[in-house]
Scaffold this motif. Sequence first.
Motif, PDB file in Angstrom:
ATOM      1  N   ARG A   5      12.010  -5.693  26.659  1.00 50.58           N
ATOM      2  CA  ARG A   5      13.145  -5.228  25.863  1.00 50.58           C
ATOM      3  C   ARG A   5      14.309  -4.729  26.722  1.00 50.58           C
ATOM      4  NH1 ARG A   5      12.354  -4.592  20.326  1.00 50.58           N
ATOM      5  NH2 ARG A   5      13.903  -2.942  20.229  1.00 50.58           N
ATOM      6  N   VAL A   6      14.065  -4.401  27.977  1.00 57.04           N
ATOM      7  CA  VAL A   6      15.184  -4.108  28.870  1.00 57.04           C
ATOM      8  C   VAL A   6      16.017  -5.377  29.048  1.00 57.04           C
ATOM      9  CG1 VAL A   6      15.861  -3.355  31.178  1.00 57.04           C
ATOM     10  CG2 VAL A   6      13.901  -2.287  30.051  1.00 57.04           C
ATOM     11  N   ARG A  43      20.113  -7.608  14.777  1.00 57.96           N
ATOM     12  CA  ARG A  43      21.434  -7.147  15.219  1.00 57.96           C
ATOM     13  C   ARG A  43      22.557  -7.971  14.614  1.00 57.96           C
ATOM     14  NH1 ARG A  43      17.690  -5.287  17.893  1.00 57.96           N
ATOM     15  NH2 ARG A  43      17.819  -3.374  19.129  1.00 57.96           N
ATOM     16  N   GLY A  44      22.219  -8.809  13.631  1.00 60.91           N
ATOM     17  CA  GLY A  44      23.245  -9.486  12.855  1.00 60.91           C
ATOM     18  C   GLY A  44      23.619 -10.881  13.303  1.00 60.91           C
ATOM     19  N   TYR A  45      22.841 -11.473  14.197  1.00 60.44           N
ATOM     20  CA  TYR A  45      23.147 -12.823  14.663  1.00 60.44           C
ATOM     21  C   TYR A  45      22.447 -13.878  13.807  1.00 60.44           C
ATOM     22  CZ  TYR A  45      25.026 -10.864  19.014  1.00 60.44           C
ATOM     23  OH  TYR A  45      25.779 -10.177  19.938  1.00 60.44           O
ATOM     24  N   CYS A  46      23.089 -15.034  13.673  1.00 59.91           N
ATOM     25  CA  CYS A  46      22.418 -16.231  13.175  1.00 59.91           C
ATOM     26  C   CYS A  46      21.729 -16.875  14.374  1.00 59.91           C
ATOM     27  CB  CYS A  46      23.418 -17.209  12.560  1.00 59.91           C
ATOM     28  SG  CYS A  46      24.204 -16.627  11.039  1.00 59.91           S
ATOM     29  N   VAL A  47      20.410 -17.018  14.305  1.00 56.79           N
ATOM     30  CA  VAL A  47      19.626 -17.417  15.470  1.00 56.79           C
ATOM     31  C   VAL A  47      18.832 -18.685  15.161  1.00 56.79           C
ATOM     32  CG1 VAL A  47      17.840 -16.705  17.104  1.00 56.79           C
ATOM     33  CG2 VAL A  47      19.444 -15.006  16.190  1.00 56.79           C
ATOM     34  N   TYR A  48      18.823 -19.602  16.134  1.00 52.46           N
ATOM     35  CA  TYR A  48      18.134 -20.884  15.960  1.00 52.46           C
ATOM     36  C   TYR A  48      17.376 -21.221  17.232  1.00 52.46           C
ATOM     37  CZ  TYR A  48      21.452 -21.080  12.146  1.00 52.46           C
ATOM     38  OH  TYR A  48      22.171 -20.771  11.033  1.00 52.46           O
ATOM     39  N   TRP A  84       9.766 -17.124  21.335  1.00 54.06           N
ATOM     40  CA  TRP A  84      10.810 -16.261  20.768  1.00 54.06           C
ATOM     41  C   TRP A  84      10.298 -15.292  19.711  1.00 54.06           C
ATOM     42  CZ3 TRP A  84      13.858 -16.824  24.423  1.00 54.06           C
ATOM     43  CH2 TRP A  84      14.132 -18.076  24.983  1.00 54.06           C
ATOM     44  N   LEU A  85       9.015 -15.022  19.677  1.00 55.32           N
ATOM     45  CA  LEU A  85       8.473 -14.131  18.657  1.00 55.32           C
ATOM     46  C   LEU A  85       9.018 -12.706  18.764  1.00 55.32           C
ATOM     47  CD1 LEU A  85       4.767 -15.337  18.556  1.00 55.32           C
ATOM     48  CD2 LEU A  85       6.488 -15.599  16.764  1.00 55.32           C
ATOM     49  N   ALA A  86       9.523 -12.325  19.911  1.00 59.40           N
ATOM     50  CA  ALA A  86      10.109 -10.992  20.075  1.00 59.40           C
ATOM     51  C   ALA A  86      11.628 -11.033  20.139  1.00 59.40           C
ATOM     52  CB  ALA A  86       9.551 -10.319  21.330  1.00 59.40           C
ATOM     53  N   LEU A  87      12.194 -11.928  20.942  1.00 60.13           N
ATOM     54  CA  LEU A  87      13.653 -11.933  21.117  1.00 60.13           C
ATOM     55  C   LEU A  87      14.389 -12.410  19.873  1.00 60.13           C
ATOM     56  CD1 LEU A  87      16.130 -11.482  22.845  1.00 60.13           C
ATOM     57  CD2 LEU A  87      15.825 -13.790  23.803  1.00 60.13           C
ATOM     58  N   ALA A  88      13.870 -13.411  19.173  1.00 62.63           N
ATOM     59  CA  ALA A  88      14.577 -13.913  17.985  1.00 62.63           C
ATOM     60  C   ALA A  88      14.752 -12.821  16.929  1.00 62.63           C
ATOM     61  CB  ALA A  88      13.862 -15.136  17.407  1.00 62.63           C
ATOM     62  N   PRO A  89      13.686 -12.098  16.525  1.00 62.38           N
ATOM     63  CA  PRO A  89      13.889 -11.004  15.560  1.00 62.38           C
ATOM     64  C   PRO A  89      14.803  -9.900  16.097  1.00 62.38           C
ATOM     65  CG  PRO A  89      11.572 -11.595  15.693  1.00 62.38           C
ATOM     66  CD  PRO A  89      12.255 -12.317  16.806  1.00 62.38           C
ATOM     67  N   TYR A  90      14.724  -9.642  17.394  1.00 59.43           N
ATOM     68  CA  TYR A  90      15.597  -8.634  18.013  1.00 59.43           C
ATOM     69  C   TYR A  90      17.060  -8.977  17.760  1.00 59.43           C
ATOM     70  CZ  TYR A  90      17.602  -5.794  21.845  1.00 59.43           C
ATOM     71  OH  TYR A  90      18.336  -4.912  22.599  1.00 59.43           O
TER      72      TYR A  90
END
Length: 292
Positions: free
Chosen positions: A267-268, A83-88, A73-79
């Motif tokens: 990223r698509v 965008r304002g999500y709390c991500v775990y 998740w090194l790319a999707l988690a920061p993405y």
Amino acid sequence: MLPRNRRPLGKRLARVLSVLLLALAAVLAPTAAAQAAAAPSRGWNDWSCRPSAAHPRPVVLVHGTLGNSVDNWLALAPYLVNRGYCVYSLDYGQLPNVPFFHGLGPIEQSAGQLDAFVDRVLAATGAPEADLVGHSQGGMMPRWYLKFLGGAEKVNALVGIAPDNHGTTLLGLTRLLPYFPGAEDLITSSTPGLADQIAGSAFLTKLNAGGDTVPGVRYHVIATKYDEVVTPYRTQFLTGPNVTNVLIQDKCALDLSEHVAIGTVDRVTFHEVANALDPAHATPTTCLSVIG
């Protein structure tokens, strides 16, 4: 009992594959574990995060076979965080003495780990429901949680990226090995999480009996026609109400992502995930989504 040289090919291949996987862990675990410890969280797994009105549900990321809660998740988690999500993200399916490569344990037990983790996330955030985003096994395993462990009451949506919803062949699973240098040095016969993913397994037969979905959950599947692990790629798609099946090349014909890339760097696909999490504010997913 069949003579040793006449045992079913599938069982012999499964044993060989299992052997390869544990050797990989033995060779690479110290280095990989150090990398994981040093990897920045980049804002996810922040237990003080509180969901906003715009994004009221926390997002739980579920890694794939041989993955972990950091590298997948090194790319999707920061993405998503940006965008304002709390991500775990969680680790699941660990084997004894294999500290880094996960998703190899019995999938029913992995679903129980997801159950406990979602409860922890909901307790920390105060949210009544979460959204799940999973890659490969991580897009399929949560369906057991939803169907058999009461997860449907706690989950709004499941977004599966290249999920093996109806299984794959053992040779499909072996195609993961080139992405993990050293895998061919592995020796073991105990990787039940792999056996559970083989098409026709007892696990998948029970999971898919009576239909692919359960009421009250939205399902969004994102696949690539270049998937070399879960084949044919259309077996990833689900049938049932509240299901959206997307072939990423229908959104961007130039996207050449295969099984690993679609879930880790594309990223698509990330844009399509964002649309699935917030369909009320979705924008078209196109080749230009890579700059969005």
